[in-house]
Write an enzyme that holds these catalytic residues in place. Structure first.
Site, mmCIF file in Angstrom:
data_model
loop_
_atom_site.group_PDB
_atom_site.id
_atom_site.type_symbol
_atom_site.label_atom_id
_atom_site.label_comp_id
_atom_site.label_asym_id
_atom_site.label_seq_id
_atom_site.Cartn_x
_atom_site.Cartn_y
_atom_site.Cartn_z
ATOM 1 N N GLY A 59 0.812 -1.212 0.000
ATOM 2 C CA GLY A 59 0.000 0.000 0.000
ATOM 3 C C GLY A 59 0.841 1.256 0.000
ATOM 4 O O GLY A 59 0.574 2.218 -0.744
ATOM 5 N N GLU A 60 1.882 1.278 0.817
ATOM 6 C CA GLU A 60 2.769 2.436 0.862
ATOM 7 C C GLU A 60 3.549 2.584 -0.440
ATOM 8 O O GLU A 60 3.814 3.700 -0.895
ATOM 9 C CB GLU A 60 3.723 2.318 2.046
ATOM 10 C CG GLU A 60 3.085 2.518 3.401
ATOM 11 C CD GLU A 60 2.305 1.302 3.875
ATOM 12 O OE1 GLU A 60 1.530 1.432 4.836
ATOM 13 O OE2 GLU A 60 2.465 0.210 3.292
ATOM 14 N N PHE A 61 3.913 1.444 -1.046
ATOM 15 C CA PHE A 61 4.588 1.520 -2.341
ATOM 16 C C PHE A 61 3.706 2.197 -3.378
ATOM 17 O O PHE A 61 4.154 3.074 -4.124
ATOM 18 C CB PHE A 61 4.977 0.125 -2.833
ATOM 19 C CG PHE A 61 5.306 0.090 -4.302
ATOM 20 C CD1 PHE A 61 6.515 0.577 -4.771
ATOM 21 C CD2 PHE A 61 4.384 -0.394 -5.225
ATOM 22 C CE1 PHE A 61 6.806 0.574 -6.132
ATOM 23 C CE2 PHE A 61 4.660 -0.409 -6.575
ATOM 24 C CZ PHE A 61 5.880 0.084 -7.028
#
Length: 409
Positions: A59-61
């Site tokens: 998700g952060e990527f």
């Protein structure tokens, strides 16, 4: 305090080692870090001008991807090292072509941090949203490496702002600049002496806009609606599915439904389809004729949800009865009302969408039933709410440009 931190890292690693005996993700986490420093040394040997991006998970990527790709385009003379903490990020994006190297991040010990920073010798570092690893950040500060964090949000209850949070405030000294999502984060940081902060917004808005523009056309869904509104339930968990399937089975409204669960293992998909009492079809290997004839389409693979949203009229985002809702923006950017469960309070965009009328939260089946019925019957309300969602996404874009304009070489 540093002793407590080191012990927590040690016991976390020990716990993962134990869990790896019966948990596949824990085993991936452990196996991926075997001889990791040696692998990194071999891969980057002779390289220079490396820039390091770190992401906790997938998700952060995805949140940081606009910055990674814009940086690569703007500064082609640099090579990018991307690291992940979680297997859910690394295993899916280990072959991502937008960067030059992808690794698991070695566990945050003083030895690992010194070795890793020495091996890649980064000219610049970007942390995406969160991830405050003491030894890595301390080593970057000692080596005077420009270090940035973006799309982050700070909250008053975090350790940085507690009287006993000295170690964590020291961690923050490593950052050259903070690119935050809201004014509260700015005030919190300034309150503990950090003025190197600016309001850039959330790069996820740039990402979902890009995804929508590049969404895959799925010919087999072009006629699925057949003039009926389509409700898409994305990233659902069992509690979400319980309510949604109850509505599907009981409702006489002329909906078509798409269910794309968060987990698509065979047992989970089998549980979903066994509970559905209306004509359904599984997405994988279904013919266009079979899809057109079905009332419910159950997605039994990953990687298509963002493209599916283009065919929807109403969206349901899962996770609101667990740790928190999933990505509301992927649906909102297509101009749909967004519905989710009660656990949304940590998500700024969800609260913004609620305030604007682009989203609705519910707590029980009766409330969900009313929302689905209302948006089925009132096409004007559906369009008005959807327009609020889309306008919000459009107005919030631009964080990537602000970040790249500010960083200094």
């Amino acid at each position: 305090m540093i002793l407590f931190y080191n012990l927590s890292i040690f016991f976390y690693s020990l716990l993962v080692r134990f869990a790896s005996m019966f948990n596949p993700k824990a085993k991936q986490w452990l196996d991926g870090r075997k001889a990791i420093l040696e692998k990194i040394e071999t891969a980057v040997k002779g390289e220079s001008n490396l820039v390091w991006f770190h992401s906790a998970s997938l998700g952060e990527f995805e949140q940081g991807r606009p910055v990674i790709e814009a940086f690569k385009e703007k500064h082609p003379g640099y090579k990018i090292v991307l690291t992940f903490f979680s297997p859910s990020g690394y295993e899916i994006r280990k072959n991502y072509e937008g960067v030059d190297f992808v690794f698991y991040l070695p566990v945050d010990t003083k030895r690992n941090a010194k070795a890793f920073i020495r091996l890649i010798n980064p000219k610049m570092v970007f942390f995406i949203k969160y991830e405050f690893w003491y030894h890595y950040l301390n080593e970057l500060r000692k080596n005077e490496v420009p270090t940035y964090i973006f799309s982050t949000i700070f909250r008053p209850n975090q350790m940085f702002f507690r009287p006993y949070g000295g170690l964590y405030r020291k961690i923050l000294k490593a950052f050259t600049h903070f690119f935050v999502q809201n004014e509260e984060s700015i005030e919190l940081l300034k309150g503990i002496g950090f003025n190197n902060v600016s309001l850039a917004g959330d790069t996820r808005f740039d990402r979902v806009y890009s995804i929508a523009k590049q969404a895959t056309v799925l010919p087999q869904l072009e006629d699925f609606a057949q003039g009926r509104p389509v409700m898409i339930a994305g990233s659902t968990w069992p509690k979400d599915e319980e309510y949604i399937i109850k509505y599907i089975n009981a409702s006489k409204k002329a909906y078509k439904y798409i269910i794309a669960a968060h987990e698509v293992d065979e047992n989970h998909i089998a549980n979903i389809v066994s509970a559905i009492e209306k004509p359904y079809v599984r997405f994988t290997n279904a013919t266009k004729a079979e899809i057109d004839a079905a009332e419910v389409l159950v997605v039994d693979c990953i990687g298509v949800l963002s493209s599916l949203y283009r065919y929807g009229d109403i969206s349901y985002i899962g996770g609101g009865f667990g740790r928190g809702i999933h990505n509301t923006l992927e649906a909102a950017c297509y101009g749909m009302p967004v519905i989710f469960g009660p656990n949304y309070h940590k998500f700024k965009e969800a609260k913004d969408l609620l305030a604007l009328g682009g989203a609705h939260s519910y707590e029980n089946y009766e409330e969900l039933n009313s929302l689905f019925d209302f948006y089925h019957d009132d096409a004007d309300a559906r369009k008005k709410s959807g327009a609020s969602s889309k306008n919000y996404v459009d107005e919030m874009r631009g964080a990537t440009d602000k970040i790249l304009y500010t960083i200094k070489f």
